[in-house]
Design a protein around this motif. Structure first.
Motif, PDB file in Angstrom:
ATOM      1  N   PRO A   4       0.876  -0.849   2.518  1.00 32.36           N
ATOM      2  CA  PRO A   4      -0.421  -0.923   1.851  1.00 32.36           C
ATOM      3  C   PRO A   4      -1.057  -2.292   2.086  1.00 32.36           C
ATOM      4  O   PRO A   4      -0.418  -3.320   1.905  1.00 32.36           O
ATOM      5  N   MET A  25      -3.362   2.097   4.290  1.00 29.95           N
ATOM      6  CA  MET A  25      -2.060   1.955   4.945  1.00 29.95           C
ATOM      7  C   MET A  25      -2.287   1.536   6.396  1.00 29.95           C
ATOM      8  O   MET A  25      -2.934   2.250   7.161  1.00 29.95           O
ATOM      9  N   LEU A  74       4.158   1.639   8.026  1.00 27.65           N
ATOM     10  CA  LEU A  74       2.865   1.560   7.360  1.00 27.65           C
ATOM     11  C   LEU A  74       3.044   0.888   6.006  1.00 27.65           C
ATOM     12  O   LEU A  74       3.910   1.271   5.219  1.00 27.65           O
TER      13      LEU A  74
END
Length: 116
Positions: free
Chosen positions: A61, A74, A59
Motif C-alpha cells: 500500500p 497498491m 504489492l
C-alpha cells in the motif's frame, strides 16, 4: 569418491577439518580446501541481485496524490531496496525481540519466586 576436504558447491560436501572459528559463512568454492577463504562481496551481491530479480512483484500500500487528494493504492515494492546488508537489520531486530521476550519472562519468574 571425493577427498574428505575437497571444496564443492554440493550441499552434501563434508565439512572441512578446520577450526570452526576459522570457517567462513560464505566459503569460496575454488582453491579452498579448508573452508577458510570467503567469497567476495561482489559475488554474493551478484547472486543475491539475480535472485531478487527473479522474485515476483510485492504489492504494497502506497499513498499517492490524485487530483489533489491523498489516496492509497497498491504499487510494486522497489526491489532495489532489497540488498544483503539490509538483512542485518532484520536479524538484529528479531534477535532483540526474542531476547526482550525472554528477559520479560525471566523477570516474571523471578518476581514469582521472590514473593514465595
Amino acid at each position: 569418491m571425493r577427498p574428505p576436504h575437497s571444496s564443492s558447491s554440493s550441499n552434501n560436501a563434508p565439512a572441512p577439518a578446520s577450526p570452526t572459528d576459522k570457517l567462513k559463512l560464505f566459503p569460496a568454492t575454488l582453491a579452498n580446501l579448508h573452508g577458510t577463504k570467503a567469497t567476495t562481496y561482489e559475488w554474493v551481491s551478484a547472486q543475491h541481485r539475480a535472485w531478487v530479480k527473479g522474485l515476483p512483484d510485492f504489492l504494497v500500500p502506497t499513498v499517492i496524490v490524485e487530483d489533489g487528494k491523498r489516496v492509497t493504492t497498491m504499487l510494486p515494492f522497489d526491489k532495489n531496496k532489497i540488498y544483503p546488508y539490509a538483512y542485518r537489520h532484520t536479524a538484529a531486530r528479531r534477535t532483540m525481540v526474542i531476547l526482550l521476550d525472554y528477559l520479560d519472562r525471566l523477570t516474571l519468574v523471578l518476581r514469582f519466586w521472590r514473593r514465595r
